[in-house]
Write an enzyme that holds these catalytic residues in place. Structure first.
Site, PDB file in Angstrom:
ATOM      1  N   ASN A 151      13.180  14.313  33.456  1.00  0.00           N
ATOM      2  CA  ASN A 151      12.280  13.427  32.711  1.00  0.00           C
ATOM      3  C   ASN A 151      10.829  13.901  32.732  1.00  0.00           C
ATOM      4  O   ASN A 151      10.048  13.529  31.872  1.00  0.00           O
ATOM      5  CB  ASN A 151      12.363  12.004  33.274  1.00  0.00           C
ATOM      6  CG  ASN A 151      12.177  11.963  34.770  1.00  0.00           C
ATOM      7  OD1 ASN A 151      12.953  12.551  35.517  1.00  0.00           O
ATOM      8  ND2 ASN A 151      11.147  11.296  35.213  1.00  0.00           N
ATOM      9  N   CYS A 324       0.398   8.130  41.410  1.00  0.00           N
ATOM     10  CA  CYS A 324      -0.875   7.716  42.008  1.00  0.00           C
ATOM     11  C   CYS A 324      -0.649   6.468  42.835  1.00  0.00           C
ATOM     12  O   CYS A 324      -0.162   5.470  42.342  1.00  0.00           O
ATOM     13  CB  CYS A 324      -1.836   7.413  40.860  1.00  0.00           C
ATOM     14  SG  CYS A 324      -3.512   7.344  41.368  1.00  0.00           S
TER      15      CYS A 324
HETATM   16  N1  PMP Z   1      16.337   8.089  35.620  1.00  0.00           N
HETATM   17  C1  PMP Z   1      15.443   8.716  34.857  1.00  0.00           C
HETATM   18  C2  PMP Z   1      15.686  10.149  34.481  1.00  0.00           C
HETATM   19  C3  PMP Z   1      14.285   8.050  34.411  1.00  0.00           C
HETATM   20  O1  PMP Z   1      13.391   8.686  33.643  1.00  0.00           O
HETATM   21  C4  PMP Z   1      14.102   6.700  34.777  1.00  0.00           C
HETATM   22  C5  PMP Z   1      12.863   5.956  34.320  1.00  0.00           C
HETATM   23  N2  PMP Z   1      12.882   5.734  32.916  1.00  0.00           N
HETATM   24  C6  PMP Z   1      15.066   6.076  35.582  1.00  0.00           C
HETATM   25  C7  PMP Z   1      16.166   6.804  35.979  1.00  0.00           C
HETATM   26  C8  PMP Z   1      14.911   4.654  36.043  1.00  0.00           C
HETATM   27  O2  PMP Z   1      14.899   3.757  34.985  1.00  0.00           O
HETATM   28  P1  PMP Z   1      14.583   2.214  35.229  1.00  0.00           P
HETATM   29  O3  PMP Z   1      13.226   2.150  35.886  1.00  0.00           O
HETATM   30  O4  PMP Z   1      14.572   1.631  33.860  1.00  0.00           O
HETATM   31  O5  PMP Z   1      15.625   1.631  36.100  1.00  0.00           O
END
Ligand code: PMP
Length: 400
Positions: A151, A324
């Site tokens: 991500n 942060c």
């Molecule tokens: N896995 C990945 C790759 C993410 O980018 C995210 C955050 N969008 C999450 C898990 C966790 O998602 P959430 O905070 O909606 O539970």
């Protein structure tokens, strides 16, 4: 949609068509799917329809989809649920150093509970080596968990190959597909994934809802106990409006993913090229095999946080690779795992584009950035030519 918004990864807008589908379930269709009367039944049917859409998105069966409160819960259910279920078979899990915290933290919890976890390193572009996964698997390995894409730096992992290796050893394979789901089709008829984490918001649905795909025949222990909803795997009254929105979001994504990719990728490329044209700037992550909406670079001699705040004053919302907190500024563990130096990781800028990004957004960034970077470098304690001084670094509030 908000002009100058280049932080899709942290919170994407909800598609207006999704909002439209959700609205009746926030008003007249207020029933509980678990009850027998017709008001509840309307909601049950809507949840069933959403389940079919999510299943179709993955080329899976509706019975293989469990709705959750989001990707964090799906990851917890996949990891802890499998570990608890297979404890007698083995206690070793293989994962990587660059997983999202919602994978790393449950795995650390499992370590404290007596499981052994191998966190594999990645190369300089964030790629996991399938051969390293093969070598890490042992007779007592019960699960391999590798994200479909990162991500933060956008690296698309060779998960098909890794999953096949796990399958050969009869080890379950889980992937967190959240960062990839809006860009890369997931066909579970051909991909041997056993567990897949999805999130609604990352595909332009509402926050606070997600799903875990569990391949037929794979047994997972629930981590949320209660009224027995979701086939006993996730107790708690279903988030009906959220699930309906998620269903609509995947339906739109199925139809429009190719368009999204072909519109966004060229803009993203222009953004990367424009930023790399600035001196002392380096791309984080690979050029190819990279998520189409992700641009992440590091600027030497500056701190990402100052950059984010300066860009925000110009009407541009972006992210830094660093998290942060009140007292310390932590550099990104993903970049550290990729071998980026501690002080360099601080100067990272992560821009993420999505369905409503425009050429104008790209233009805004490429105009605003050079003077900001120049000004911050002039003020920097780590000017060009200066050696990295640990004491100096700490004085500026960083932990080493
Ligand atoms: N896995 C990945 C790759 C993410 O980018 C995210 C955050 N969008 C999450 C898990 C966790 O998602 P959430 O905070 O909606 O539970």
């Amino acid at each position: 949609m908000t002009k100058g918004f280049l932080d899709y990864q942290s919170g994407a807008p909800v598609d207006p068509r999704v909002v439209e589908a959700m609205l009746p379930f926030l008003t007249e269709h207020h029933g509980n799917p678990a009850v027998l009367h017709s008001v509840g039944d309307t909601c049950q049917q809507a949840v069933d329809a959403a389940r079919e859409r999510v299943a179709s998105f993955l080329s899976a069966e509706p019975s293989e989809i469990v709705f959750t409160s989001g990707a964090t819960e799906s990851n917890n259910l996949a990891l802890k649920g499998t570990a608890l279920r297979l404890r007698k078979k083995g206690s070793h899990i293989v994962s990587t150093e660059i997983e999202h915290r919602s994978v790393i933290t449950p795995l650390k919890y499992l370590q404290r509970e007596g499981f052994e976890v191998t966190f594999l390193p990645v190369d300089g572009e964030g790629f996991v080596d399938p051969a390293a996964v093969r070598e890490a698997m042992r007779d007592d390995t019960i699960l391999v968990s590798v994200q479909m894409a990162n991500n933060e730096v956008g690296t698309i992992e060779p998960v098909g190959e890794i999953a096949s290796l796990a399958r050969e050893r009869r080890v379950l394979f889980h992937t967190d597909a959240v960062a990839a789901e809006a860009w890369i089709p997931i066909d579970l008829k051909t991909l041997p994934f056993d567990l897949v984490t999805l999130s609604s918001n990352d595909i332009y649905g509402p926050k606070g809802v997600g799903a875990l795909y569990i391949r037929k025949g794979v047994r997972v222990e629930p981590v949320m106990h209660g009224g027995g909803q979701e086939n006993g795997l996730r107790s708690g009254t279903e988030n009906v409006p959220g699930i309906v929105g998620f269903g609509r979001a995947v339906e739109i994504a199925e139809a429009e993913m190719d368009d999204d990719v072909s519109r966004v990728r060229p803009m993203r490329n222009r953004l990367i090229d424009g930023m790399l044209a600035m001196p002392d700037t380096t791309l984080n992550g690979p050029r190819e095999r990279r998520l189409p909406g992700n641009a992440n670079v590091r600027f030497a001699y500056i701190e990402g946080e100052s950059l984010i705040l300066s860009l925000d004053m110009e009407g541009i919302q972006a992210a830094s690779g660093s998290a942060c907190s009140a007292k310390t500024l932590e550099p990104s563990y993903v970049q550290l795992a990729m071998g980026v130096k501690h002080e360099e990781a601080h100067g990272s800028l992560q821009l993420s584009l999505g369905r409503w990004s425009t050429e104008e957004d790209v233009e805004m960034v490429l105009e605003a950035l050079p003077p900001i970077v120049e000004r911050l470098r002039e003020m920097s304690a780590f000017k060009p030519g200066m050696e990295y001084d640990k004491e100096e670094f700490r004085k500026h509030g960083h932990e080493d």
